[in-house]
Design a protein around this motif. Structure first.
Motif, PDB file in Angstrom:
ATOM      1  N   SER A  24       0.826  -1.210   0.000  1.00  0.00           N
ATOM      2  CA  SER A  24       0.000   0.000   0.000  1.00  0.00           C
ATOM      3  C   SER A  24       0.862   1.262   0.000  1.00  0.00           C
ATOM      4  O   SER A  24       1.087   1.862   1.044  1.00  0.00           O
ATOM      5  CB  SER A  24      -0.909   0.013   1.231  1.00  0.00           C
ATOM      6  OG  SER A  24      -1.736  -1.122   1.232  1.00  0.00           O
ATOM      7  N   PRO A  25       1.317   1.693  -1.179  1.00  0.00           N
ATOM      8  CA  PRO A  25       2.088   2.932  -1.227  1.00  0.00           C
ATOM      9  C   PRO A  25       1.196   4.124  -0.857  1.00  0.00           C
ATOM     10  O   PRO A  25      -0.017   4.079  -1.059  1.00  0.00           O
ATOM     11  CB  PRO A  25       2.507   3.046  -2.691  1.00  0.00           C
ATOM     12  CG  PRO A  25       2.136   1.766  -3.336  1.00  0.00           C
ATOM     13  CD  PRO A  25       1.079   1.143  -2.508  1.00  0.00           C
ATOM     14  N   ARG A  56       0.108   3.166  -9.124  1.00  0.00           N
ATOM     15  CA  ARG A  56      -0.522   2.873 -10.408  1.00  0.00           C
ATOM     16  C   ARG A  56      -1.120   1.470 -10.402  1.00  0.00           C
ATOM     17  O   ARG A  56      -1.283   0.862 -11.458  1.00  0.00           O
ATOM     18  CB  ARG A  56       0.500   3.021 -11.539  1.00  0.00           C
ATOM     19  CG  ARG A  56       1.028   4.431 -11.712  1.00  0.00           C
ATOM     20  CD  ARG A  56       0.046   5.358 -12.391  1.00  0.00           C
ATOM     21  NE  ARG A  56      -0.202   4.970 -13.745  1.00  0.00           N
ATOM     22  CZ  ARG A  56      -1.320   5.254 -14.423  1.00  0.00           C
ATOM     23  NH1 ARG A  56      -2.282   5.941 -13.845  1.00  0.00           N
ATOM     24  NH2 ARG A  56      -1.468   4.866 -15.652  1.00  0.00           N
ATOM     25  N   MET A  57      -1.379   0.949  -9.217  1.00  0.00           N
ATOM     26  CA  MET A  57      -1.956  -0.387  -9.123  1.00  0.00           C
ATOM     27  C   MET A  57      -3.238  -0.328  -8.307  1.00  0.00           C
ATOM     28  O   MET A  57      -3.194  -0.103  -7.100  1.00  0.00           O
ATOM     29  CB  MET A  57      -0.937  -1.322  -8.455  1.00  0.00           C
ATOM     30  CG  MET A  57      -1.437  -2.742  -8.269  1.00  0.00           C
ATOM     31  SD  MET A  57      -2.139  -3.485  -9.746  1.00  0.00           S
ATOM     32  CE  MET A  57      -0.782  -3.255 -10.884  1.00  0.00           C
ATOM     33  N   PRO A  58      -4.383  -0.486  -8.988  1.00  0.00           N
ATOM     34  CA  PRO A  58      -5.648  -0.381  -8.260  1.00  0.00           C
ATOM     35  C   PRO A  58      -5.698  -1.346  -7.065  1.00  0.00           C
ATOM     36  O   PRO A  58      -5.212  -2.480  -7.160  1.00  0.00           O
ATOM     37  CB  PRO A  58      -6.702  -0.781  -9.297  1.00  0.00           C
ATOM     38  CG  PRO A  58      -6.039  -0.666 -10.621  1.00  0.00           C
ATOM     39  CD  PRO A  58      -4.564  -0.818 -10.397  1.00  0.00           C
ATOM     40  N   THR A  59      -6.299  -0.869  -6.006  1.00  0.00           N
ATOM     41  CA  THR A  59      -6.369  -1.658  -4.773  1.00  0.00           C
ATOM     42  C   THR A  59      -7.029  -3.029  -4.996  1.00  0.00           C
ATOM     43  O   THR A  59      -6.586  -4.033  -4.445  1.00  0.00           O
ATOM     44  CB  THR A  59      -7.174  -0.872  -3.724  1.00  0.00           C
ATOM     45  OG1 THR A  59      -6.599   0.440  -3.630  1.00  0.00           O
ATOM     46  CG2 THR A  59      -7.117  -1.538  -2.368  1.00  0.00           C
ATOM     47  N   TYR A  60      -8.065  -3.046  -5.832  1.00  0.00           N
ATOM     48  CA  TYR A  60      -8.848  -4.283  -5.950  1.00  0.00           C
ATOM     49  C   TYR A  60      -8.094  -5.407  -6.662  1.00  0.00           C
ATOM     50  O   TYR A  60      -8.555  -6.549  -6.661  1.00  0.00           O
ATOM     51  CB  TYR A  60     -10.205  -4.017  -6.629  1.00  0.00           C
ATOM     52  CG  TYR A  60     -10.175  -3.861  -8.131  1.00  0.00           C
ATOM     53  CD1 TYR A  60      -9.713  -2.691  -8.711  1.00  0.00           C
ATOM     54  CD2 TYR A  60     -10.628  -4.872  -8.974  1.00  0.00           C
ATOM     55  CE1 TYR A  60      -9.695  -2.530 -10.085  1.00  0.00           C
ATOM     56  CE2 TYR A  60     -10.616  -4.725 -10.347  1.00  0.00           C
ATOM     57  CZ  TYR A  60     -10.143  -3.556 -10.898  1.00  0.00           C
ATOM     58  OH  TYR A  60     -10.121  -3.408 -12.260  1.00  0.00           O
ATOM     59  N   ARG A 103      -4.703  -6.016  -6.027  1.00  0.00           N
ATOM     60  CA  ARG A 103      -3.509  -6.408  -5.264  1.00  0.00           C
ATOM     61  C   ARG A 103      -3.686  -7.813  -4.685  1.00  0.00           C
ATOM     62  O   ARG A 103      -4.754  -8.152  -4.176  1.00  0.00           O
ATOM     63  CB  ARG A 103      -3.239  -5.387  -4.159  1.00  0.00           C
ATOM     64  CG  ARG A 103      -2.836  -4.062  -4.781  1.00  0.00           C
ATOM     65  CD  ARG A 103      -2.543  -3.024  -3.757  1.00  0.00           C
ATOM     66  NE  ARG A 103      -2.497  -1.720  -4.427  1.00  0.00           N
ATOM     67  CZ  ARG A 103      -2.581  -0.568  -3.804  1.00  0.00           C
ATOM     68  NH1 ARG A 103      -2.706  -0.533  -2.498  1.00  0.00           N
ATOM     69  NH2 ARG A 103      -2.530   0.549  -4.484  1.00  0.00           N
TER      70      ARG A 103
END
Lengths: 113, 94
Positions: B16-17, B22-26, B28
């Motif tokens: 969690s930066p 640039r990586m949607p949470t959903y 990960r």
């Protein structure tokens, strides 16, 4: 939502959130929106603001502004903020220039001043 | 050389930066398959977002993720999936 999520989750990271149907509406670009897009290209070409900085600038507007401003309104406000951060412009200089441009505007000429 | 090749099974990092990512949470922690190695190396977009136009470069990969991996209760065709281009440092080999 816990305060941790406020820090960890960007306001435009909404994938998977509950939502209604997406209304697809055709939108003819207004002259100022085309200029805004051209400005983005110029800023990127001259390595003043790249596309990713612009995206981050939009995120940094926060959830309320992202929700209420139109697409190009978000861009143009983000550009202003980034140019202030980089010391290219000051808020005062921009305000003076906007006033000057506004004074040139006459409602009947289509806004091209 | 790209770190991954077409067909490799990968997992998207679960971190969690703060400030910009640039990586949607959903997505990960989800698993997928490398479908395409993007030929041109690029600067990490997360660094570019802070004005770094040059520096260490890496590859982007188009990753195929089955819908059922993202939404366990997905009832559409099992062939449905999501394609997303992901920078190297978000991917882990599995």
């Amino acid at each position: 939502m816990g305060s941790e999520q406020l820090v960890r989750r960007l306001p435009n990271d909404i994938g998977g959130d509950p939502a209604g149907k997406i209304e697809m509406i055709e939108h003819e670009l207004l002259p100022w929106e085309k200029r805004c897009h051209a400005l983005a290209d110029v800023l990127d070409f001259h390595k003043i603001i790249n596309t990713e900085e612009k995206r981050r600038g939009v995120e940094a507007l926060g959830g309320e502004m992202i929700g209420k401003l139109s697409y190009y309104e978000r861009w143009i406000v983000a550009f202003s903020n980034i140019l202030f951060q980089k010391g290219v412009l000051t808020p005062g200089e921009l305000a003076v220039k906007m006033k000057e441009v506004e004074a040139r505007f006459t409602p009947n000429d289509g806004g091209h001043g | 050389m790209p770190k991954f090749a077409k067909g490799d099974a990968v997992s998207i990092a679960d971190r969690s930066p703060v400030g910009h990512y640039r990586m949607p949470t959903y997505l990960r922690g989800k698993r997928g398959t490398i479908e395409l190695v993007i030929g041109t190396m690029a600067v990490d977009n997360e660094e570019e977002a802070f004005g770094r136009n040059a520096g260490s470069k890496g590859h982007y990969y188009r990753v195929a993720i089955p819908m059922t991996e993202i939404w366990p209760d997905y009832v559409g065709s099992p062939n449905d999936g999501l394609r997303i281009e992901i920078f190297e440092n978000w991917l882990e080999r599995i």
